[in-house]
Design a protein around this motif. Sequence first.
Motif, mmCIF file in Angstrom:
data_model
loop_
_atom_site.group_PDB
_atom_site.id
_atom_site.type_symbol
_atom_site.label_atom_id
_atom_site.label_comp_id
_atom_site.label_asym_id
_atom_site.label_seq_id
_atom_site.Cartn_x
_atom_site.Cartn_y
_atom_site.Cartn_z
ATOM 1 N N ASP A 23 0.857 -1.174 0.000
ATOM 2 C CA ASP A 23 0.000 0.000 0.000
ATOM 3 C C ASP A 23 0.907 1.242 0.000
ATOM 4 O O ASP A 23 1.674 1.436 0.937
ATOM 5 C CB ASP A 23 -0.865 -0.079 1.277
ATOM 6 N N LYS A 26 1.439 3.166 3.078
ATOM 7 C CA LYS A 26 1.984 2.532 4.280
ATOM 8 C C LYS A 26 3.436 2.115 4.164
ATOM 9 O O LYS A 26 4.097 1.889 5.174
ATOM 10 C CB LYS A 26 1.126 1.326 4.660
ATOM 11 N N SER A 177 -9.446 -5.126 2.898
ATOM 12 C CA SER A 177 -8.183 -5.134 3.632
ATOM 13 C C SER A 177 -8.448 -5.004 5.128
ATOM 14 O O SER A 177 -9.214 -4.151 5.555
ATOM 15 C CB SER A 177 -7.310 -3.974 3.156
ATOM 16 N N THR A 226 -2.256 -6.864 4.992
ATOM 17 C CA THR A 226 -2.130 -6.528 6.409
ATOM 18 C C THR A 226 -1.216 -7.477 7.192
ATOM 19 O O THR A 226 -0.399 -7.028 7.990
ATOM 20 C CB THR A 226 -3.545 -6.510 7.042
ATOM 21 N N GLU A 229 2.186 -6.440 6.605
ATOM 22 C CA GLU A 229 2.438 -5.105 7.190
ATOM 23 C C GLU A 229 2.703 -5.240 8.688
ATOM 24 O O GLU A 229 3.559 -4.565 9.251
ATOM 25 C CB GLU A 229 1.216 -4.182 7.008
HETATM 26 MG MG LIG Z 1 -4.313 -2.390 3.670
#
Ligand SMILES: [Mg+2]
Length: 237
Positions: A23, A26, A177, A226, A229
């Motif tokens: 993303d 991010k 997400s 995610t 992440e």
């Molecule tokens: Mg996301």
Amino acid sequence: MNIYKNILSAKTDQKKLLAVLLDPEKVDIEKLPSFLDKIHKSMVTHIFVGGSTDENQQIETLVNALKKLSKLPVILFPGSSEQVINAADGLLFLSLVSGRNSEYLIGQQIKAAQTLKRNSLEIIPTGYLLIDGGTETAVQRVSKTTPLAQDQLKEIVSTALASEYLGQKLIYLEAGSGAKKPVSTTIIKEVKKQISVPLIVGGGIRNKQQLEQAYIAGADLVVIGTAFELNLNFFDS
Ligand SMILES: [Mg+2]
Ligand SMILES: CC(C)=CCC/C(C)=C/CC/C(C)=C/CC/C(C)=C/COP(=O)(O)OP(=O)(O)O
Ligand SMILES: O=P(O)(O)OC[C@@H](O)CO
């Protein structure tokens, strides 16, 4: 690069594909080399880039950096027509077929058309179905559409099938997400039974067991955002 052809051959050979979703809002570009180091040592076969929003237009910087640092196919997974960047290899030309907001069925696509005509991205028409993942996700908020409930099995299968008949080359079952619960294996199985184009599944897949279950149920490509992440070691082992 022939992205779609490779996805089709993987499907024929029953080789499962895995995309990491980066993303632009991010990812810290400084940390990209270490992210990629993890990704390159893993089972990841594709890099998807996109976000429901990209307020500061960081996508171009990210895609350029990725193309310098990785040989994996970089595929745009755009939340809007503003996220079309020529430096990527391909683009999921999404139409949000689970919703009835014309802007996400055809509006954004019209806005992107002339840019795409001038560019060399491989365009992959994709029927995108948003399915309730137990929480309001960014896609739902941005697109102002209501997801299909997980128990609307007939509606989900018919939507996927209609999408294929309209010419979509991929079907993407999306729980959103950060979803609390991913798309159920029952849904994946039923959709898989009826469609003949490759099937992408994403949203809320947080552990290896859920990943494996999605593959067993029939996903040809799974998208993880995610979970990576939150834990850069997610793809280890
Ligand atoms: Mg996301
Ligand atoms: C074909 C073109 C040019 C655009 C497509 C436009 C459409 C139809 C978009 C579908 C709806 C939409 C907003 C999809 C976004 C998909 C996406 C990149 C989701 C990732 O969401 P995150 O930005 O990770 O959400 P969080 O920030 O909540 O994690
Ligand atoms: O961030 P997660 O929940 O892994 O979702 C991935 C992707 O399907 C979102 O569009």
